[in-house]
Design a protein around this motif. Structure first.
Motif, PDB file in Angstrom:
ATOM      1  N   ASN A 335      84.528  68.938  37.059  1.00 29.25           N
ATOM      2  CA  ASN A 335      83.840  67.401  36.897  1.00 29.25           C
ATOM      3  C   ASN A 335      84.939  66.517  36.459  1.00 29.25           C
ATOM      4  OD1 ASN A 335      81.123  67.969  37.504  1.00 29.25           O
ATOM      5  ND2 ASN A 335      81.090  69.514  35.855  1.00 29.25           N
ATOM      6  N   LEU A 336      85.982  67.013  35.564  1.00 26.84           N
ATOM      7  CA  LEU A 336      86.904  66.158  35.164  1.00 26.84           C
ATOM      8  C   LEU A 336      87.744  65.404  36.372  1.00 26.84           C
ATOM      9  CD1 LEU A 336      88.371  68.040  31.899  1.00 26.84           C
ATOM     10  CD2 LEU A 336      87.146  65.831  31.759  1.00 26.84           C
ATOM     11  N   MET A 337      88.109  66.354  37.143  1.00 22.11           N
ATOM     12  CA  MET A 337      89.129  65.975  38.344  1.00 22.11           C
ATOM     13  C   MET A 337      88.152  65.208  39.337  1.00 22.11           C
ATOM     14  SD  MET A 337      91.999  66.954  37.494  1.00 22.11           S
ATOM     15  CE  MET A 337      92.688  66.411  38.868  1.00 22.11           C
ATOM     16  N   ASP A 338      86.903  65.492  39.493  1.00 23.60           N
ATOM     17  CA  ASP A 338      85.970  64.811  40.447  1.00 23.60           C
ATOM     18  C   ASP A 338      85.875  63.495  39.824  1.00 23.60           C
ATOM     19  OD1 ASP A 338      85.352  66.501  42.216  1.00 23.60           O
ATOM     20  OD2 ASP A 338      83.581  67.213  41.232  1.00 23.60           O
ATOM     21  N   ASN A 339      85.898  63.103  38.705  1.00 25.06           N
ATOM     22  CA  ASN A 339      85.586  61.859  38.013  1.00 25.06           C
ATOM     23  C   ASN A 339      87.073  61.143  38.137  1.00 25.06           C
ATOM     24  OD1 ASN A 339      82.904  62.248  37.264  1.00 25.06           O
ATOM     25  ND2 ASN A 339      83.306  62.847  35.162  1.00 25.06           N
ATOM     26  N   ALA A 340      88.063  61.900  37.974  1.00 20.70           N
ATOM     27  CA  ALA A 340      89.531  61.137  37.881  1.00 20.70           C
ATOM     28  C   ALA A 340      89.782  60.839  39.361  1.00 20.70           C
ATOM     29  CB  ALA A 340      90.446  62.006  37.320  1.00 20.70           C
ATOM     30  N   VAL A 341      89.593  61.527  40.368  1.00 23.39           N
ATOM     31  CA  VAL A 341      89.930  61.078  41.591  1.00 23.39           C
ATOM     32  C   VAL A 341      88.999  60.060  42.197  1.00 23.39           C
ATOM     33  CG1 VAL A 341      89.841  62.040  44.145  1.00 23.39           C
ATOM     34  CG2 VAL A 341      90.552  63.639  42.210  1.00 23.39           C
ATOM     35  N   GLU A 342      87.621  60.199  41.851  1.00 26.37           N
ATOM     36  CA  GLU A 342      86.895  58.956  42.299  1.00 26.37           C
ATOM     37  C   GLU A 342      87.399  57.559  41.516  1.00 26.37           C
ATOM     38  OE1 GLU A 342      82.096  57.848  41.877  1.00 26.37           O
ATOM     39  OE2 GLU A 342      82.835  59.733  41.411  1.00 26.37           O
ATOM     40  N   ALA A 343      87.771  57.845  40.217  1.00 24.58           N
ATOM     41  CA  ALA A 343      88.219  56.448  39.937  1.00 24.58           C
ATOM     42  C   ALA A 343      89.362  56.136  40.282  1.00 24.58           C
ATOM     43  CB  ALA A 343      88.423  56.527  38.160  1.00 24.58           C
ATOM     44  N   ALA A 344      90.495  56.946  40.592  1.00 29.75           N
ATOM     45  CA  ALA A 344      91.759  56.599  40.883  1.00 29.75           C
ATOM     46  C   ALA A 344      91.700  56.154  42.550  1.00 29.75           C
ATOM     47  CB  ALA A 344      92.677  57.743  40.578  1.00 29.75           C
ATOM     48  N   GLU A 345      90.925  56.448  43.206  1.00 29.25           N
ATOM     49  CA  GLU A 345      90.850  56.441  44.823  1.00 29.25           C
ATOM     50  C   GLU A 345      91.093  54.722  44.918  1.00 29.25           C
ATOM     51  OE1 GLU A 345      88.464  58.032  48.469  1.00 29.25           O
ATOM     52  OE2 GLU A 345      87.540  58.295  46.423  1.00 29.25           O
ATOM     53  N   ASN A 346      91.829  54.684  46.112  1.00 28.47           N
ATOM     54  CA  ASN A 346      91.895  53.267  46.642  1.00 28.47           C
ATOM     55  C   ASN A 346      92.646  52.178  45.730  1.00 28.47           C
ATOM     56  OD1 ASN A 346      90.701  53.952  48.978  1.00 28.47           O
ATOM     57  ND2 ASN A 346      88.648  53.587  48.011  1.00 28.47           N
ATOM     58  N   ILE A 347      93.282  52.747  44.718  1.00 36.26           N
ATOM     59  CA  ILE A 347      94.026  51.805  43.780  1.00 36.26           C
ATOM     60  C   ILE A 347      95.631  52.181  44.149  1.00 36.26           C
ATOM     61  CG2 ILE A 347      94.698  51.396  41.676  1.00 36.26           C
ATOM     62  CD1 ILE A 347      91.915  52.270  40.570  1.00 36.26           C
ATOM     63  N   PRO A 348      96.309  50.981  44.392  1.00 40.02           N
ATOM     64  CA  PRO A 348      97.702  51.209  44.705  1.00 40.02           C
ATOM     65  C   PRO A 348      98.621  51.928  43.635  1.00 40.02           C
ATOM     66  CG  PRO A 348      96.920  48.830  45.290  1.00 40.02           C
ATOM     67  CD  PRO A 348      95.829  49.392  44.595  1.00 40.02           C
ATOM     68  N   GLU A 349      99.377  52.781  44.014  1.00 38.45           N
ATOM     69  CA  GLU A 349     100.382  53.569  42.832  1.00 38.45           C
ATOM     70  C   GLU A 349      99.339  54.064  41.858  1.00 38.45           C
ATOM     71  OE1 GLU A 349     103.264  51.019  41.600  1.00 38.45           O
ATOM     72  OE2 GLU A 349     104.068  50.366  43.489  1.00 38.45           O
ATOM     73  N   SER A 350      98.356  54.598  42.186  1.00 37.16           N
ATOM     74  CA  SER A 350      97.425  55.307  41.094  1.00 37.16           C
ATOM     75  C   SER A 350      98.031  56.656  40.837  1.00 37.16           C
ATOM     76  CB  SER A 350      96.011  55.304  41.779  1.00 37.16           C
ATOM     77  OG  SER A 350      96.019  56.110  43.032  1.00 37.16           O
ATOM     78  N   PHE A 351      97.419  57.096  39.792  1.00 37.64           N
ATOM     79  CA  PHE A 351      97.996  58.462  39.468  1.00 37.64           C
ATOM     80  C   PHE A 351      96.881  59.160  38.618  1.00 37.64           C
ATOM     81  CE2 PHE A 351      98.718  55.425  35.793  1.00 37.64           C
ATOM     82  CZ  PHE A 351      98.602  56.503  34.541  1.00 37.64           C
ATOM     83  N   ILE A 352      97.071  60.434  38.313  1.00 31.32           N
ATOM     84  CA  ILE A 352      96.407  61.222  37.414  1.00 31.32           C
ATOM     85  C   ILE A 352      97.060  62.333  36.662  1.00 31.32           C
ATOM     86  CG2 ILE A 352      94.498  62.991  37.293  1.00 31.32           C
ATOM     87  CD1 ILE A 352      93.277  62.060  40.003  1.00 31.32           C
ATOM     88  N   GLU A 353      97.105  62.389  35.274  1.00 26.87           N
ATOM     89  CA  GLU A 353      97.996  63.032  34.633  1.00 26.87           C
ATOM     90  C   GLU A 353      96.963  63.976  33.638  1.00 26.87           C
ATOM     91  OE1 GLU A 353     100.257  60.865  31.975  1.00 26.87           O
ATOM     92  OE2 GLU A 353     101.521  60.012  33.490  1.00 26.87           O
ATOM     93  N   LEU A 354      97.184  65.154  33.837  1.00 22.72           N
ATOM     94  CA  LEU A 354      96.181  66.379  33.127  1.00 22.72           C
ATOM     95  C   LEU A 354      97.307  66.943  32.319  1.00 22.72           C
ATOM     96  CD1 LEU A 354      93.701  68.030  32.683  1.00 22.72           C
ATOM     97  CD2 LEU A 354      94.593  69.355  34.636  1.00 22.72           C
ATOM     98  N   THR A 355      96.887  67.227  30.802  1.00 24.50           N
ATOM     99  CA  THR A 355      97.543  67.932  30.067  1.00 24.50           C
ATOM    100  C   THR A 355      96.824  68.844  29.393  1.00 24.50           C
ATOM    101  OG1 THR A 355      98.874  66.028  29.607  1.00 24.50           O
ATOM    102  CG2 THR A 355      99.331  67.853  27.841  1.00 24.50           C
ATOM    103  N   VAL A 356      97.206  70.031  29.125  1.00 25.48           N
ATOM    104  CA  VAL A 356      96.406  71.002  28.361  1.00 25.48           C
ATOM    105  C   VAL A 356      97.374  71.793  27.578  1.00 25.48           C
ATOM    106  CG1 VAL A 356      94.906  73.129  28.309  1.00 25.48           C
ATOM    107  CG2 VAL A 356      94.895  71.337  30.465  1.00 25.48           C
ATOM    108  N   GLN A 357      97.137  71.865  25.924  1.00 27.06           N
ATOM    109  CA  GLN A 357      97.857  72.440  25.127  1.00 27.06           C
ATOM    110  C   GLN A 357      97.172  72.899  24.107  1.00 27.06           C
ATOM    111  OE1 GLN A 357     100.948  69.387  24.287  1.00 27.06           O
ATOM    112  NE2 GLN A 357      99.221  68.146  22.966  1.00 27.06           N
TER     113      GLN A 357
END
Length: 434
Positions: A335-357
């Motif tokens: 669900n986290l990645m679905d939301n992130a990919v949907e939001a970042a799609e079709n944006i120039p130089e878009s990115f997704i950063e995931l940190t788990v610690q």
């Protein structure tokens, strides 16, 4: 004083009828709270204007108030809002005239009683108004598919307002042809008011139960999707395991090829090698983290990001998720990645950063997702973003699923949008079981 209270009661009932009509036909564009606030404000103004006893002004303002409510609170074009507002205004006026005509015909002196007579007339006219509006709403609802789901079982509920109107006629007929003592007269009037309230409560309860039923169906579909996702990633894990087994057995395959080569069976060697090359067990796997389930999930979304030209970065520290159940990992990160990919799609130089610690010297896990986002989302009363999809009531379960898991692990969920960088941030803390 009696007339003022009666006017307030009349506008209160008309506001509920408008709410029932609009909610059953149209898709809302704002939250329930905003709709109630605007409806209350508009009808309070109508009530205050009615105290001036200007009939034409009251009708015009009633039409304008309904148009404003329908156009601003529901997904309607202005012409449709005007059309439905005109229908409501016309039927409201005709219902009052019809009940007035019937009352004067059966009981010419009934309305001279400014107490019981006016109360009975107000209740009767509003019940008649409600019956017509309910029947009309279902007529529109059955023909139009671009609205809320239509249930044929609701047709049986039409009998309630129809029978209620018949009961009101019966009360009126009895009052005209039989001598009724004042206490009984008061009780009959009270029964009429209760009858109208019962109608409104029954249909309000029916609408509430339908909404809960739709939410339940959507949740069941979400759970089925999560179950299918778990099975999918378990299949990937099985494939990775088969790959390790195949690599372990590669010496045996090389020995078989060596024997075929000694027998000069080049065609058999070629077929043997082709079979090995086509094996799904030899497909390349990427190692993102040490958790097998999460690794399979992130590999899938990494491929999606590559296809959509989204830069994907993941920093998953070792041994951070060993105390989180596999199905919870699947539901949470999908669900986290679905939301992130949907939001970042079709944006120039878009990115997704995931940190788990893991926090030092504690049993809390920190999950941070930062992704590109074109504009700031709208938030609900819980501080969570509202879905931008057409039918909001059929979406938004991903965030509900994330929040459910966060609550299960006694954690905290925070979401906010950074206007400066144009990024959306999701911060999650989970308390591990051990």
């Amino acid at each position: 004083m009696t007339l003022t209270i009666l006017l307030f009661f009349t506008f209160f009932i008309e506001a509920i009828i408008l709410w029932q009509y609009a909610s059953s036909l149209f898709l809302p564009s704002h939250s329930v709270r905003i709709r109630w606030i605007l409806l209350s404000t508009l009808y309070t103004m109508l009530f205050l204007l009615s105290l001036f006893r200007q009939t034409k002004l009251n009708i015009i303002c009633f039409f304008i108030a309904n148009t404003i409510f329908l156009y601003t609170q529901f997904k309607l074009k202005l012409l449709f809002a005007l059309f439905h507002s005109a229908i409501l205004t016309t039927i409201m006026g005709l219902s009052e005239l019809a009940v007035l005509g019937i009352t004067l015909k059966f009981s010419p002196y009934f309305l001279t009683d400014k107490g019981v007579g006016l109360i009975f007339y107000a209740v009767f006219s509003k019940l008649f108004f409600f019956a017509i509006i309910y029947l009309l709403a279902h007529l529109f609802k059955g023909k139009n598919t671009n609205q809320r789901p239509y249930y044929h079982s609701e047709l049986f509920l039409m009998l309630i307002p129809i029978l209620s109107v018949f009961i009101m006629y019966t009360f009126l007929f009895i009052g005209e042809n039989a001598a009724i003592a004042p206490p009984v007269n008061f009780m009959v009037t009270a029964c009429a008011i209760f009858l109208l309230l019962i109608n409104l409560l029954v249909f309000g309860l029916n609408q509430y139960l339908q909404k809960k039923y739709n939410d339940f169906i959507d949740m069941q579909l979400l759970l089925q999707k999560e179950s299918d996702s778990v099975e999918y990633y378990e299949m990937l894990l099985s494939q990775n395991e088969n790959q390790r087994i195949l690599i372990h057995d590669i010496k045996k395959h090389l020995l078989s090829i060596k024997l075929l080569n000694e027998q000069n069976c080049s065609e058999k060697i070629d077929i043997y090698i082709q079979q090995l090359m086509k094996s799904s067990d030899l497909r390349e796997t990427v190692r993102i983290c040490d958790n097998e389930m999460l690794n399979a999930i992130l590999c899938r979304y990494q491929r999606q990001c590559n296809d959509k030209h989204i830069a994907f970065h993941a920093d998953i520290r070792s041994n951070t998720l060993q105390h989180i159940y596999q199905h919870d990992i699947t539901s949470l990160f999908c669900n986290l990645m679905d939301n992130a990919v949907e939001a970042a799609e079709n944006i120039p130089e878009s990115f997704i950063e995931l940190t788990v610690q893991k926090k030092e010297n504690s049993n809390f896990i920190v999950i941070i997702v930062i992704n590109s986002c074109q504009s700031a989302p709208l938030y609900n009363q819980n501080g969570f973003p509202i879905s931008r999809k057409v039918n909001k009531e059929r979406h938004g379960f991903g965030i509900k699923s994330i929040n459910k898991i966060v609550q299960q692990y006694q954690g905290n969920l925070e979401m906010y949008y950074d206007i400066t960088s144009g990024t959306f941030h999701t911060l999650i803390t989970l308390k591990t079981l051990k």
